[in-house]
Design an enzyme around this catalytic site. Structure first.
Site: not given
Ligand code: NAP
Length: 493
Positions: A393, A296, A186, A262
């Protein structure tokens, strides 16, 4: 469809727009679709199918049905599919880079870097597929034999964020393929196109129907929620925010689902007075501006020894002020747009809050006028220790600088966060560098290096930055479980 060049139109026309279920690209059961926008212009690039829980159920049916046959495919064959995928992605590097720049915003040169990084997981795990070793040994009392083997965990749900549209997908898909797991991907709804093109490449590389299913959706929770509760799903691998990760962990507890998480980061970037300051500034540029700060691993807090803080800030400011913001396809672009208006406004809110409590913007400090969601590369000095910008962040091209006097104080400041993904330390004293490695509570440390990502290394965090590791020898373990067979002594009669 609004695009700027013929090349862009041709590329978009080659991207599948359906859901990939059981080897077929199909419309959503509801017939619904959603638009994918270019964050540099706000214009629509392509319209793709919008999955619902019904489509997700069909994807899990396909993944569950394909699991046994896929696990029985010889590891070498699975590895060779990954190797072919590596070659296909590398051949089409320009297409992948352009598509990522269009849907996510990063400058083309950085997008090419991500293609190379993302493809490397395919090559690395093509090599690891044949190395899921177990062991055979004699029990300590000599009365039995212990056989330990590794088996694929089974159907996986892989949820990826928008900031690295290719690499976050290959970092999960490649080890799952190598281990013999089927999966449902997804992607983030802001950037599904790269995943669609990549899934098509996996089909071309020979991945059987049902092994990889892709369900892009605007209703992430409602669509994937029922999967997480379904007993046939055996693994959830999530990359995204800590907030959503916490919620998913709680949902996963219902079926005691195995998870890899992650999550977010708040990386400290520590500069000691004995550091090579030019190298530290070069490292700071990468650690801060890579992906416009939307990583991240982005340096979130610059913690600089007082004696060199002014010189470091001046050198850093000179480089930051030379960075041009423009659509990532433009040759002069060094900093692309942020992903959307909400992200840009959040960045500005954090900057405004810091300035209101006494910080000074020595470079930048404001959004860029015009179309797209650009923010000026920014350096803040004199940031108050209690400012929100030091605990949240930032996810933007903003570098807050604070100072320290002793090593102990640097450690205290660096560890003063609930996150623990990565830290950066610049010093010429190797012992000090290693000592910092022992004292810092992070899963990774860049020692005189502004970037740590490497397919051959275990990527991941501690504290609220997550659970599990991706890449390295550890990466495939997330998709395997250990089975032990106790065997009676074959000499006993
Ligand atoms: P996010 O809002 O948490 O979304 C990540 C993914 O989760 C998206 O595919 C999102 O779908 C999905 N999602 C959101 N709500 C959900 C739910 N209730 N159930 C299932 N899936 C759900 O994060 P983001 O804004 O896309 O990414 C930025 C974040 O990712 C930052 O905090 C960053 O630090 C972190 N990150 C971490 C790493 C690591 O390796 N540690 C690497 C890259 C990024 P939708 O797009 O449809 O909302």
């Amino acid at each position: 469809m609004t695009v700027t060049t013929e090349r862009e139109s041709e590329l978009l026309a080659s991207v599948p727009t359906g859901l990939l279920i059981d080897g077929q690209w199909r419309s959503a059961a509801s017939g619904k679709t959603f638009d994918v926008e270019d964050p540099a212009t706000g214009k629509v690039l392509l319209t793709v199918a919008d999955a619902s829980a019904e489509d997700a159920a069909a994807a899990l049916d396909a993944a569950a049905a394909a699991q046994d046959a896929w696990a029985a495919v010889p590891p070498r064959e699975r590895g060779e599919i990954l190797r072919r995928a590596f070659e296909l992605v590398t051949e089409r590097a320009d297409d992948f880079a352009l598509l990522m720049t269009m849907e996510m915003g990063k400058p083309l040169a950085e997008a090419r870097g991500e293609v190379a990084y993302g493809a490397e997981f395919l090559r690395w795990f093509s090599e690891e597929a044949v190395r899921a070793f177990g062991r055979y040994s004699t029990s300590p009392d000599g009365k039995s034999r212990l056989l330990v083997q590794k088996k694929p965990v089974g159907p996986c749900l892989l949820i990826t964020p928008w900031n690295f549209p290719l690499a976050m997908a290959t970092r999960k898909i490649a080890p799952a393929v190598a281990a013999g797991c089927t999966m449902i991907l997804k992607p983030a709804n802001l950037t599904p196109l790269t995943s669609h093109l990549f899934a098509q490449v996996m089909q071309e590389a020979g991945l059987p129907a049902g092994v990889l299913n892709v369900i892009s959706t605007t209703t992430a929770g409602a669509t994937t929620g029922p999967l997480i509760k379904d007993q046939r799903l055996r693994k959830l691998s999530f990359t995204g925010s800590t907030e959503v990760g916490r919620r998913l962990l709680s949902d996963a507890s219902e079926t005691v689902l195995r998870t890899s998480m992650e999550l977010g980061g708040n990386a400290p970037f520590v500069v000691f007075e004995d550091a090579d300051l030019d190298a530290a500034v070069n490292g700071a540029m990468i650690a801060k501006l890579r992906n416009m700060g939307e990583a991240c691993t982005a340096a979130n807090r610059f913690i600089v020894q007082e004696t060199v803080a002014e010189e470091f800030a001046a050198k850093f400011a000179e480089k930051m002020s030379a960075m041009t913001t423009a659509r990532g396809t433009e040759p002069e672009s060094k900093v692309g747009p942020l992903i959307d208006a909400k992200s840009r406004d959040k960045v500005h809110e954090l900057v405004s809050d810091a300035v209101a409590s006494g910080a000074k913007a020595v470079v930048g400090g404001a959004p860029v006028d015009g179309p797209g969601y650009f923010y000026q590369p920014t350096i803040l000095t004199g940031v108050n220790e209690g400012s929100r910008i030091l605990s949240e962040e930032i996810f933007g091209p903003v570098a807050p600088i604070t100072t320290f006097t002793t090593e102990e104080q640097a450690v205290r400041l660096a560890n003063n966060t609930e996150f623990g993904l990565v830290a950066y330390v610049f010093t010429r004293d190797l012992n000090r560098g290693l000592r910092m490695g022992e004292k810092l509570e992070t899963g990774m440390l860049g020692l005189n290096a502004g970037v740590v990502s490497n397919a051959a290394a275990p990527f991941g965090g501690v504290k609220q930055s997550g659970l599990g590791r991706e890449g390295g020898l550890e990466g495939i373990e997330e998709y395997l479980y250990t089975q032990y067979i106790g065997i009676a002594d074959p000499n006993a009669g």
